[in-house]
Design an enzyme around this catalytic site. Structure first.
Site, PDB file in Angstrom:
ATOM      1  CE  LYS A 106     -43.730  -5.481  19.871  1.00 53.78           C
ATOM      2  NZ  LYS A 106     -43.548  -4.133  19.286  1.00 53.78           N
ATOM      3  CG  HIS A 108     -46.803  -8.152  17.881  1.00 55.77           C
ATOM      4  ND1 HIS A 108     -46.905  -8.454  19.216  1.00 55.77           N
ATOM      5  CD2 HIS A 108     -46.832  -6.802  17.800  1.00 55.77           C
ATOM      6  CE1 HIS A 108     -47.016  -7.330  19.912  1.00 55.77           C
ATOM      7  NE2 HIS A 108     -46.978  -6.308  19.066  1.00 55.77           N
TER       8      HIS A 108
END
Ligand code: OMP
Length: 224
Positions: A106, A108
């Site tokens: 990911k 974020h």
């Protein structure tokens, strides 16, 4: 167990057959073999079945006396398995941390490829089936990269068949490879031998169709 009968394994095979997770017919394995049986752990698909599955894992893990500090569930199928086994082990008085990986990082939020408790100490990998051992090798690399020790693997079914390397059959199973070459302990709730025993039923009965076909498969691809 008396007479070579492993009761936990027999109960598990019966449970898997009744749940439709272990099926007989014509299937193609990841290695391209035509198999007369297939075990699809994704079909333990309700709370009761997942809970019962976790009990089998936890009992097998504790009986094996494998030492471990935490659990790791490899994405995707290992994630609910490790989570359910962690719950069951805690219920049995053995509360340990658990972690799992994402297949894609990911960019974020919390980020990273690992979720859950930090990987540390002796890690027990919880997975479904080991065939060629590809998935196990990936988990081992990931655990090492995080600075922890890949120590053991718990699986539901050991198919006890030849692994493949570069498309060729090799004379050992993936479980044997992981045990002997990679030095990890491996425990399985049931093995092909247990499945054959289950299909064999009472001695003196004629060979059932599934039994005959699974025996023939073992003749061709099985390891000792
Ligand atoms: P390896 O990662 O090569 O060890 O193969 C394990 C995978 O084989 C499992 O995660 C399944 O995708 C698949 N599999 C089963 O789940 N059940 C079986 O009975 C047989 C296989 C298989 O394809 O060999």
């Amino acid at each position: 167990a008396a007479g070579g009968q492993d009761e936990l394994a027999q109960d598990f095979v019966q449970f898997a057959v009744e749940a439709g997770v272990l099926r007989f017919g014509e299937f193609k394995t990841k290695a391209g073999r035509a198999s007369p049986y297939f075990f699809n752990a994704g079909l333990f698909d309700d709370g009761a079945k997942l809970g019962r599955l976790a009990q089998f894992y936890a009992l097998r893990i504790l009986a094996s006396r494998i030492e471990f500090d935490m659990l790791f569930g490899p994405a995707y199928k290992g994630i609910p398995l490790a989570a359910a086994v962690a719950v069951e082990l805690a219920r049995l008085g053995r509360n340990v941390p658990y972690a799992y990986n994402r297949k894609e990082a990911k960019d974020h939020g919390e980020g990273g490829l690992l979720v859950g408790a930090p990987l540390a100490g002796r890690v027990l990998i919880v997975d479904d089936v080991m065939s060629a051992g590809t998935a196990a090798r990936e988990s081992i690399a990931l655990i090492r990269a995080a600075g922890a020790t890949p120590h053991a693997v718990a699986i539901a079914l050991d198919r006890q068949e030849m692994a493949t390397e570069g498309g060729q059959d090799v004379p050992h199973s993936a479980v044997q490879y992981v045990r002997e070459r990679l030095g990890l302990q491996v425990c399985a709730i049931a093995r092909l031998a247990d499945l054959l025993q289950y299909l064999g039923g009472q001695a003196g009965q004629p060979l059932g169709e599934h039994h005959a076909r699974v025996l023939a498969y073992r003749q061709r691809y099985g390891v000792d």
